[in-house]
Design a protein around this motif. Structure first.
Motif, PDB file in Angstrom:
ATOM      1  N   SER A 132       0.825  -1.217   0.000  1.00 38.22           N
ATOM      2  CA  SER A 132       0.000   0.000   0.000  1.00 38.22           C
ATOM      3  C   SER A 132       0.849   1.252   0.000  1.00 38.22           C
ATOM      4  CB  SER A 132      -0.932  -0.013   1.224  1.00 38.22           C
ATOM      5  OG  SER A 132      -1.673  -1.200   1.276  1.00 38.22           O
ATOM      6  N   THR A 133       1.783   1.300  -0.934  1.00 42.61           N
ATOM      7  CA  THR A 133       2.710   2.431  -0.949  1.00 42.61           C
ATOM      8  C   THR A 133       2.369   3.469  -2.005  1.00 42.61           C
ATOM      9  OG1 THR A 133       4.152   1.187  -2.415  1.00 42.61           O
ATOM     10  CG2 THR A 133       4.606   1.046  -0.056  1.00 42.61           C
ATOM     11  N   ASP A 134       1.300   3.224  -2.775  1.00 41.42           N
ATOM     12  CA  ASP A 134       0.884   4.185  -3.810  1.00 41.42           C
ATOM     13  C   ASP A 134       2.028   4.548  -4.746  1.00 41.42           C
ATOM     14  OD1 ASP A 134      -1.687   4.244  -2.778  1.00 41.42           O
ATOM     15  OD2 ASP A 134      -1.219   5.879  -1.396  1.00 41.42           O
ATOM     16  N   GLY A 135       2.791   3.555  -5.137  1.00 40.23           N
ATOM     17  CA  GLY A 135       3.876   3.798  -6.088  1.00 40.23           C
ATOM     18  C   GLY A 135       5.194   4.131  -5.446  1.00 40.23           C
ATOM     19  N   ASN A 136       5.217   4.455  -4.183  1.00 38.45           N
ATOM     20  CA  ASN A 136       6.469   4.750  -3.483  1.00 38.45           C
ATOM     21  C   ASN A 136       6.980   3.472  -2.812  1.00 38.45           C
ATOM     22  OD1 ASN A 136       6.395   7.557  -4.056  1.00 38.45           O
ATOM     23  ND2 ASN A 136       4.834   7.789  -2.458  1.00 38.45           N
ATOM     24  N   GLU A 137       8.237   3.135  -3.044  1.00 44.61           N
ATOM     25  CA  GLU A 137       8.790   1.899  -2.495  1.00 44.61           C
ATOM     26  C   GLU A 137       8.874   1.981  -0.980  1.00 44.61           C
ATOM     27  OE1 GLU A 137      12.599  -1.094  -3.174  1.00 44.61           O
ATOM     28  OE2 GLU A 137      12.606   0.925  -4.021  1.00 44.61           O
ATOM     29  N   ALA A 138       8.339   0.932  -0.336  1.00 49.06           N
ATOM     30  CA  ALA A 138       8.384   0.894   1.127  1.00 49.06           C
ATOM     31  C   ALA A 138       9.820   0.709   1.599  1.00 49.06           C
ATOM     32  CB  ALA A 138       7.503  -0.235   1.638  1.00 49.06           C
ATOM     33  N   ARG A 139      10.140   1.339   2.693  1.00 47.45           N
ATOM     34  CA  ARG A 139      11.492   1.237   3.251  1.00 47.45           C
ATOM     35  C   ARG A 139      11.602   0.009   4.137  1.00 47.45           C
ATOM     36  NH1 ARG A 139      12.741   6.629   6.311  1.00 47.45           N
ATOM     37  NH2 ARG A 139      14.648   5.435   6.755  1.00 47.45           N
ATOM     38  N   PRO A 140      12.672  -0.731   4.036  1.00 44.25           N
ATOM     39  CA  PRO A 140      12.862  -1.888   4.923  1.00 44.25           C
ATOM     40  C   PRO A 140      13.104  -1.432   6.353  1.00 44.25           C
ATOM     41  CG  PRO A 140      14.840  -1.500   3.627  1.00 44.25           C
ATOM     42  CD  PRO A 140      13.798  -0.563   3.089  1.00 44.25           C
ATOM     43  N   ILE A 141      12.709  -2.250   7.292  1.00 43.91           N
ATOM     44  CA  ILE A 141      12.948  -1.935   8.708  1.00 43.91           C
ATOM     45  C   ILE A 141      13.871  -2.977   9.338  1.00 43.91           C
ATOM     46  CG2 ILE A 141      10.772  -0.700   8.969  1.00 43.91           C
ATOM     47  CD1 ILE A 141       9.618  -3.225  10.301  1.00 43.91           C
ATOM     48  N   ARG A 142      14.293  -3.942   8.539  1.00 48.72           N
ATOM     49  CA  ARG A 142      15.189  -4.989   9.031  1.00 48.72           C
ATOM     50  C   ARG A 142      16.292  -5.185   7.994  1.00 48.72           C
ATOM     51  NH1 ARG A 142      14.559 -10.888   8.217  1.00 48.72           N
ATOM     52  NH2 ARG A 142      15.812 -12.009   9.779  1.00 48.72           N
ATOM     53  N   TYR A 143      17.541  -5.346   8.469  1.00 44.73           N
ATOM     54  CA  TYR A 143      18.689  -5.523   7.582  1.00 44.73           C
ATOM     55  C   TYR A 143      19.414  -6.798   8.006  1.00 44.73           C
ATOM     56  CZ  TYR A 143      17.815  -0.769   6.061  1.00 44.73           C
ATOM     57  OH  TYR A 143      17.221   0.355   5.542  1.00 44.73           O
ATOM     58  N   VAL A 144      19.654  -7.666   7.034  1.00 40.68           N
ATOM     59  CA  VAL A 144      20.277  -8.956   7.320  1.00 40.68           C
ATOM     60  C   VAL A 144      21.475  -9.132   6.399  1.00 40.68           C
ATOM     61  CG1 VAL A 144      19.977 -11.457   7.254  1.00 40.68           C
ATOM     62  CG2 VAL A 144      18.134 -10.016   8.109  1.00 40.68           C
ATOM     63  N   HIS A 145      22.592  -9.561   6.966  1.00 37.03           N
ATOM     64  CA  HIS A 145      23.816  -9.825   6.215  1.00 37.03           C
ATOM     65  C   HIS A 145      24.078 -11.328   6.268  1.00 37.03           C
ATOM     66  CE1 HIS A 145      24.328  -5.495   6.497  1.00 37.03           C
ATOM     67  NE2 HIS A 145      24.039  -5.625   7.790  1.00 37.03           N
ATOM     68  N   VAL A 146      24.193 -11.955   5.091  1.00 31.89           N
ATOM     69  CA  VAL A 146      24.207 -13.417   4.993  1.00 31.89           C
ATOM     70  C   VAL A 146      25.478 -13.894   4.290  1.00 31.89           C
ATOM     71  CG1 VAL A 146      23.012 -15.454   4.056  1.00 31.89           C
ATOM     72  CG2 VAL A 146      21.691 -13.514   4.939  1.00 31.89           C
ATOM     73  N   ALA A 147      26.046 -14.979   4.814  1.00 31.23           N
ATOM     74  CA  ALA A 147      27.155 -15.685   4.155  1.00 31.23           C
ATOM     75  C   ALA A 147      26.663 -17.074   3.779  1.00 31.23           C
ATOM     76  CB  ALA A 147      28.359 -15.785   5.090  1.00 31.23           C
ATOM     77  N   TRP A 148      26.724 -17.376   2.484  1.00 34.10           N
ATOM     78  CA  TRP A 148      26.334 -18.705   1.993  1.00 34.10           C
ATOM     79  C   TRP A 148      27.567 -19.454   1.509  1.00 34.10           C
ATOM     80  CZ3 TRP A 148      21.526 -17.261  -1.468  1.00 34.10           C
ATOM     81  CH2 TRP A 148      20.375 -17.255  -0.664  1.00 34.10           C
ATOM     82  N   GLU A 197      25.940   0.272  12.022  1.00 27.75           N
ATOM     83  CA  GLU A 197      26.632  -0.420  10.928  1.00 27.75           C
ATOM     84  C   GLU A 197      25.847  -1.659  10.476  1.00 27.75           C
ATOM     85  OE1 GLU A 197      29.488   0.100   9.330  1.00 27.75           O
ATOM     86  OE2 GLU A 197      30.681   1.490  10.524  1.00 27.75           O
ATOM     87  N   LEU A 198      25.166  -2.301  11.436  1.00 25.44           N
ATOM     88  CA  LEU A 198      24.426  -3.516  11.113  1.00 25.44           C
ATOM     89  C   LEU A 198      23.073  -3.218  10.471  1.00 25.44           C
ATOM     90  CD1 LEU A 198      25.109  -5.628  14.348  1.00 25.44           C
ATOM     91  CD2 LEU A 198      26.470  -5.443  12.267  1.00 25.44           C
ATOM     92  N   PHE A 199      22.636  -1.938  10.569  1.00 24.68           N
ATOM     93  CA  PHE A 199      21.348  -1.555   9.995  1.00 24.68           C
ATOM     94  C   PHE A 199      21.517  -0.848   8.661  1.00 24.68           C
ATOM     95  CE2 PHE A 199      19.839  -2.877  13.999  1.00 24.68           C
ATOM     96  CZ  PHE A 199      18.475  -3.063  13.911  1.00 24.68           C
ATOM     97  N   GLN A 200      22.502  -1.286   7.900  1.00 26.80           N
ATOM     98  CA  GLN A 200      22.689  -0.824   6.526  1.00 26.80           C
ATOM     99  C   GLN A 200      23.440  -1.916   5.768  1.00 26.80           C
ATOM    100  OE1 GLN A 200      25.778   2.242   5.994  1.00 26.80           O
ATOM    101  NE2 GLN A 200      25.993   2.279   8.218  1.00 26.80           N
ATOM    102  N   THR A 201      23.132  -2.051   4.488  1.00 24.13           N
ATOM    103  CA  THR A 201      23.745  -3.138   3.714  1.00 24.13           C
ATOM    104  C   THR A 201      25.153  -2.789   3.259  1.00 24.13           C
ATOM    105  OG1 THR A 201      22.563  -2.262   1.799  1.00 24.13           O
ATOM    106  CG2 THR A 201      21.590  -4.159   2.897  1.00 24.13           C
ATOM    107  N   ALA A 202      25.380  -1.525   2.957  1.00 21.69           N
ATOM    108  CA  ALA A 202      26.710  -1.106   2.502  1.00 21.69           C
ATOM    109  C   ALA A 202      27.548  -0.713   3.706  1.00 21.69           C
ATOM    110  CB  ALA A 202      26.596   0.045   1.515  1.00 21.69           C
ATOM    111  N   SER A 203      28.040  -1.707   4.419  1.00 26.27           N
ATOM    112  CA  SER A 203      28.802  -1.462   5.644  1.00 26.27           C
ATOM    113  C   SER A 203      30.185  -2.087   5.528  1.00 26.27           C
ATOM    114  CB  SER A 203      28.064  -2.051   6.850  1.00 26.27           C
ATOM    115  OG  SER A 203      28.919  -2.099   7.983  1.00 26.27           O
TER     116      SER A 203
END
Length: 830
Positions: A132-148, A197-203
């Motif tokens: 329900s963002t009316d065309g505006n991208e919703a902002r994430p509220i959770r950031y996860v860094h994963v190693a596979w 630092e953990l709440f952003q992907t480019a860290s």
């Protein structure tokens, strides 16, 4: 927030009728003035508070948007009004909460039901927010860094079940690895100040620590230790990926930063990994690149790799196929020049070297040692081995875990003796795991373990079935394996020509025949350990011994041997000498004097009283009872049918007779040349004008032969009884060779069953001969009585060049053409 303010506001909310669309509206300005007067708060304080409440109501979709645009509050429905009152009443009362005070606390003491309820609530709210963002991208509220970690073995990737509970609607398998947590940070960075630092992907901090995440997760999930069990290198960093997702109740619109690492396993790490996976099969699964591209296995298990698919799109499968194998195992034997054939018994030699240039390597082994080596090699090849004890456990990729200390010592001693003999075939890891140290693609077994059969698969194609024997060793049961190969008409004739003892080079269809077999067949048969498919061994002299019985499997039902062979080659006891023996190849072995006791004859006797059903079609009769005559390894076919000749002449001229139809089918489907002998009774009403009838008979069958399209049937011999006694006791027979320049028949003084038998072997004494004849007479009794009977019985001579006879007994032949009494008139018109 002032509780009194919220309480007053709750009382001033515009009402909405429970039924119908009657509702109140109140302007934002009027509401502000009233609240200002009743609470004594400043205009700025009132406006700020109302602005927050209005945004809360609007975000919950409670307010009518058209009224709101005009500066008024009005609820869209009565339930919306109730929701607004619930919110404001709870906010107004300091002792009221939507959840109990400890509801969002986390820990193992929390009920699983609470976590599931929280997950569903968060998931619902976050999905609604994202949509329900009316065309505006919703902002994430959770950031996860994963190693596979990419662990690829034998072309398949190891996948690990997610920590989250199994959900039928969710994909639950992921690559080994997991999320970064505070424990992966350097000790000095494990402070609240590092949380941004953990709440952003480019860290940069996260980028440095993801390798520690990988090491920790692989140790937790797989018990692997970096450096000792594996090493790794960067493979691919994916662009940020957003999705409403999360384990358990950590569920929200999340931005994932994922990095993939290529895992390289040491030999110790590889076997430890397999051991772990086998101990907990419910936690792990193996996916091929194709499986991952479509997310699922055939059994329904599915992989959650949406971020990878989002980044790579349709190229995901090709990228995964380029991932290197994780095994660092370098077998001691690899490459074409080191191909090795494992013997089928402890007394036989190994064959070593490139196919066509193999050298024999003799090596003395005990039965127990050979059994261990053979079981290891069979398992290494990926073929079916079933352990019959708990002394060892089968692991993937050819590994076996030993569970008995005595067995460990025995295996180590045997491995050492093999190495001393120049064949270091067995590798042992950690005094616990062992495997044949040979590259799977160059590991083969003696060809006497294999048999093959040819089948028709339509008019222009054939089916070649190649299968292994079933063996029992002290270490486990070697189960049969099989490949079925569709072959062209050309390849069919090449195989048929070779197995009949002819050189295919002289045939027009056989250009490049060796390449044809290699490309069409060898590539498939190598999968079950057969180095090279050769229909008949070049050095086979036709003698029957245990090691070449498999070559008869599928083509013969019984092998006849003399007394010397029975004693020397087969080591038959006195008791065994008196009866046929069914060996593992499926071919009965018996002396000439006991041939009438063979199961093949018993089957024929049973069929002699088996009627053909009235509506049974010609095709079914041919396929079920006669087609083996066309594909079996034989040149001569003998037919016994009392009424075949009579019904041939009595048929309407517009219909095929039984013998004519049979010859056409045999000619059509035969894998090579056939010489046919027909034994039939002289019709009772032919007693006069015998010479004229002979001429007519010769001309009729000459015409039948000339109409055969493929000319696979090269010769037809008709043997008939001209007297009134039953066929079995006829003192004189007439033989007619067709086609022939001389239409006159000639007599010769021999019994017709003796003629059939002499095709198989010409050098036997009268006593043995009559014993064999008596067995055939029993089979033929059904034919003499006019009852349907059939047997297909290739017979192999004991020594010298191999000769074969196929015997068909009974009026089944006539039924196959629609002329037996059991076939009704409707079937005759087919």
């Amino acid at each position: 927030m002032n509780h009194l303010f919220i309480q007053k506001l709750s009382e001033l909310l515009p009402l909405h009728a429970e039924e119908g669309s009657i509702r109140q509206e109140i302007s934002r300005e009027a509401l502000c003035n009233t609240m200002n007067q009743q609470t004594g708060l400043s205009t700025i304080e009132v406006e700020a508070t109302l602005c927050v409440i209005e945004r809360l109501f609007d975000s919950a979709a409670l307010l009518d948007l058209r009224s709101l645009a005009a500066g008024n509050w009005a609820f869209v429905s009565f339930p919306a009004y109730l929701m607004a009152r619930s919110l404001t009443e709870t906010l107004a009362n300091p002792n009221q909460r939507f959840f109990r005070h400890d509801y969002w606390e986390q820990g193992h003491h929390r009920p699983e039901e609470d976590a599931e309820e929280q997950r569903n609530l968060l998931r619902y709210l976050e999905l609604q927010r994202a949509r329900s963002t009316d065309g505006n991208e919703a902002r994430p509220i959770r950031y996860v860094h994963v190693a596979w970690g990419l662990i690829k073995l034998e072309g398949k990737f190891l996948m690990h079940h997610r920590e989250d509970r199994a959900r039928p609607e969710s994909r639950n398998y992921v690559f080994p690895g997991g999320r970064l947590n505070a424990a992966d940070l350097p000790p000095e960075q494990r402070v609240p100040g590092s949380l941004p630092e953990l709440f952003q992907t480019a860290s940069p901090l996260v980028k440095e620590c993801l390798s520690k995440t990988l090491e920790r997760e692989l140790n937790e999930e797989l018990k692997l230790v970096v450096g000792e069990d594996y090493s790794y290198e960067d493979f691919l960093a994916l662009p940020p990926y957003r999705q409403v997702e999360g384990a358990r109740n950590n569920h929200a619109l999340t931005e994932y930063g994922i990095k993939l690492f290529q895992i390289c396993l040491t030999s110790k790490g590889e076997v430890a990994l397999y051991d772990r996976v086998c101990n907990e099969p419910q936690r792990f699964s193996w996916f091929s690149s194709e499986d991952l591209a479509r997310n699922t296995l055939p059994d329904g298990r599915s992989a959650y790799i949406d971020a990878l698919k989002s980044a790579l799109g349709d190229s995901i499968q090709s990228l995964l196929e380029r991932v290197s194998d994780s095994s660092l195992f370098q077998p001691r034997f690899s490459g074409e020049s080191q191909q090795i054939t494992i013997p089928s018994s402890p007394m036989r030699p190994f064959l070593f070297g490139k196919t066509g240039k193999e050298k024999s390597v003799p090596l003395i082994m005990t039965e127990r040692q050979w059994g261990l080596l053979f079981a290891l090699a069979w398992h290494r090849k990926g073929l079916d081995l079933k352990s019959e004890s708990s002394v060892f456990t089968l692991l993937p990729n050819g590994w076996i875990r030993l569970n008995d200390s005595k067995l460990v010592a025995e295996a180590k001693q045997f491995a050492s003796s093999l190495a001393d003999a120049g064949l270091p075939l067995i590798e042992i890891i950690s005094d616990l795991y062992l495997r044949v140290s040979v590259e799977k693609s160059i590991l083969f077994f003696d060809d006497d373990l294999y048999s093959y059969a040819l089948h028709r698969d339509g008019d222009s194609e054939g089916l070649l079935d190649v299968s292994t024997q079933t063996l029992n060793t002290q270490w486990g049961a070697i189960h049969s394996s099989r490949v079925s190969i569709h072959i062209t008409e050309n390849v069919w004739h090449i195989i048929a020509t070779i197995r009949q003892g002819h050189d295919p080079v002289s045939e027009p269809f056989a250009e490049g025949w060796e390449r044809n077999l290699r490309e069409k067949i060898d590539t498939r048969t190598r999968q079950i350990g057969l180095r090279k498919f050769i229909p008949i061994r070049d050095d086979w002299d036709g003698s029957i011994v245990r090691n070449n019985l498999n070559m008869l499997s599928g083509h013969a039902e019984v092998a006849l041997i003399d007394d010397a062979s029975a004693l020397v080659e087969f080591d038959f006891s006195e008791e065994e000498l008196s009866k046929p023996n069914a060996l593992s190849t499926g071919v009965e072995v018996c002396r000439f004097s006991t041939a009438n006791k063979a199961e093949s004859f018993s089957k024929a006797l049973f069929r002699s009283v088996s009627h053909i059903e009235p509506n049974e079609s010609y095709d079914n009769i041919w396929k079920e009872r006669f087609s083996n005559l066309a594909v079996a390894q034989l040149k001569r076919v003998s037919i016994v049918d009392r009424y075949a000749v009579k019904r041939h002449f009595e048929r309407p001229q517009s219909e095929l007779s039984g013998i004519a139809r049979f010859l056409r089918l045999l000619d059509r489907d035969s894998s090579g040349k056939r010489h046919v002998s027909l034994f039939s009774a002289w019709p009772d009403n032919w007693n006069e004008d015998i010479v004229e009838k002979k001429l007519r008979l010769a001309n009729e069958f000459k015409s039948v032969m000339e109409k055969l399209p493929k000319k696979n049937v090269k010769e037809l011999k008709v043997v008939m009884n001209t007297g009134s006694p039953p066929l079995a006791s006829a003192p004189a027979l007439i033989k007619c060779d067709l086609p022939s320049r001389n239409p006159h028949n000639r007599r010769f003084p021999c019994k017709w069953f003796l003629t059939v038998y002499q095709i198989a072997n010409n050098a036997i004494n009268q006593e043995i001969e009559m014993s064999f004849v008596s067995g055939l007479l029993k089979v033929a009794s059904g034919a003499v009585a006019g009852v349907a009977a059939v047997t297909v019985l290739p017979i192999f001579g004991p020594v010298g060049t191999i000769t074969v006879a196929g015997i068909v007994v009974g009026s089944t032949l006539g039924a196959a053409a629609g002329i037996a009494d059991e076939i009704n008139s409707k079937d005759k018109k087919q």
